[in-house]
Design an enzyme around this catalytic site. Sequence first.
Site, mmCIF file in Angstrom:
data_model
loop_
_atom_site.group_PDB
_atom_site.id
_atom_site.type_symbol
_atom_site.label_atom_id
_atom_site.label_comp_id
_atom_site.label_asym_id
_atom_site.label_seq_id
_atom_site.Cartn_x
_atom_site.Cartn_y
_atom_site.Cartn_z
ATOM 1 N N HIS A 324 -22.392 -32.204 -1.747
ATOM 2 C CA HIS A 324 -23.270 -31.622 -0.758
ATOM 3 C C HIS A 324 -24.492 -31.095 -1.942
ATOM 4 O O HIS A 324 -24.315 -30.667 -3.304
ATOM 5 C CB HIS A 324 -23.185 -30.627 0.242
ATOM 6 C CG HIS A 324 -22.767 -29.353 -0.404
ATOM 7 N ND1 HIS A 324 -23.389 -27.972 -0.817
ATOM 8 C CD2 HIS A 324 -21.976 -28.547 -0.411
ATOM 9 C CE1 HIS A 324 -22.929 -27.253 -0.926
ATOM 10 N NE2 HIS A 324 -22.195 -27.560 -0.684
ATOM 11 N N CYS A 342 -16.940 -25.746 -3.424
ATOM 12 C CA CYS A 342 -17.520 -27.039 -3.062
ATOM 13 C C CYS A 342 -18.331 -28.067 -4.577
ATOM 14 O O CYS A 342 -18.650 -26.998 -5.273
ATOM 15 C CB CYS A 342 -19.009 -27.102 -1.939
ATOM 16 S SG CYS A 342 -17.799 -26.576 -0.316
#
Length: 395
Positions: A324, A342
């Site tokens: 992301h 992440c």
Amino acid sequence: MKKLIVSVLCVMALTGCSASATIPDRHQGTATHDPTAAAPQITISVPDGATSEPPDTALRISTTTGTLTSVRVTPSDGRDSKSHVAVSGTLDATRQTWTVGRTLSPATTYTVHATATAPDGQRTTTRTRFTTMTPSRTNRALLGPLDNQVVGVGMPVTLRFDQPVADKAAVEKRLSVTTTPQVEGSWGWVRDPHTGQERVDWRPAEYWRPGTKVTVMASLSGVNTGGKRYLLRDISTTFTIGTTRITRVDLETHHMTVTENGRTLRTIPISGGGPDTPTHNGTMVVMDKAADIRMNSETVGLGNAYDMQVKWAVHLTTSGTYLHAAPWNAARIGSTNASHGCIGMTTSDARWFYDHARPGDIVITTGSTGPTVDVGNGLGNWNVPYAKWKQRSAM
């Protein structure tokens, strides 16, 4: 020779295709009727008027004189529906016993029509009506990918259950996968370590070939998953394999490379999980994506570390791994791993990757100090060699 017509009832939707068929009459020649001969007798294993038959009852129809020339077992409304499926069966070698070929739908009234013909031509037709039980305990199954979806070369077939499945073989033998062209593959049972949800996946021995057509039939209505917890309906899906898109994430060099059909599209600087929250190593599969999503650390067991809106998020694991946009981490992107697990990018790179990513695409991560992603955490099936994957089948 006199032949009876075979009628086939098909319902697409979630029911698949079920057959309700008469049996061809193979009585040869013209028989002379003997007025002293007894007419054929037909026995049906379920009593007429029964009101609480188990859906997995072994329905049998038999005759001791002559042969069965017609058997029909259908729901009372005379047609298939999402939760009331017609059934087919098979004759033995003598054509004197017919046995049901599948489980019956729960809470459904069935009508049985059967005809037997004696050697001298005498016929007997009988009709029985009964109702299957309404289960006090049920299970629910969700099949993926979605019907008519185009997916990446790493996407397995997934069948997720609301409740644990004790009788895995009973479920698995009611499943079928048909591919064009033909592909070797196997079912395997996994449990998500984060959610505890149980599922059975079908994956090919190697990544799918682009253009492959896949049809999955799950004839589950009436299947007892254990402890008399029944499934209530048949489900099916048909999907297509799209482009070979593989992303390789190197957490030592802090870059990832996106390839399509073997050609490099883009190399993107990234920042992965820091020392205390390292990113998973191993092969992951894109599950879904969201242009804007709220990420809350409490949902993945990290306390109140973060609570924010995140742009251009591509989902990799149920434990919360995403690729992301991470503009707040701009100084570290391309040089340091400093996230909570992440894989972060600049906003422009994240938008580009989001636009290209598709469910089923492969993401291979190396260079992390973290463990290999668990086979049940997201779609981690490819982290198990195919020979070991087949051992996860209940069959």
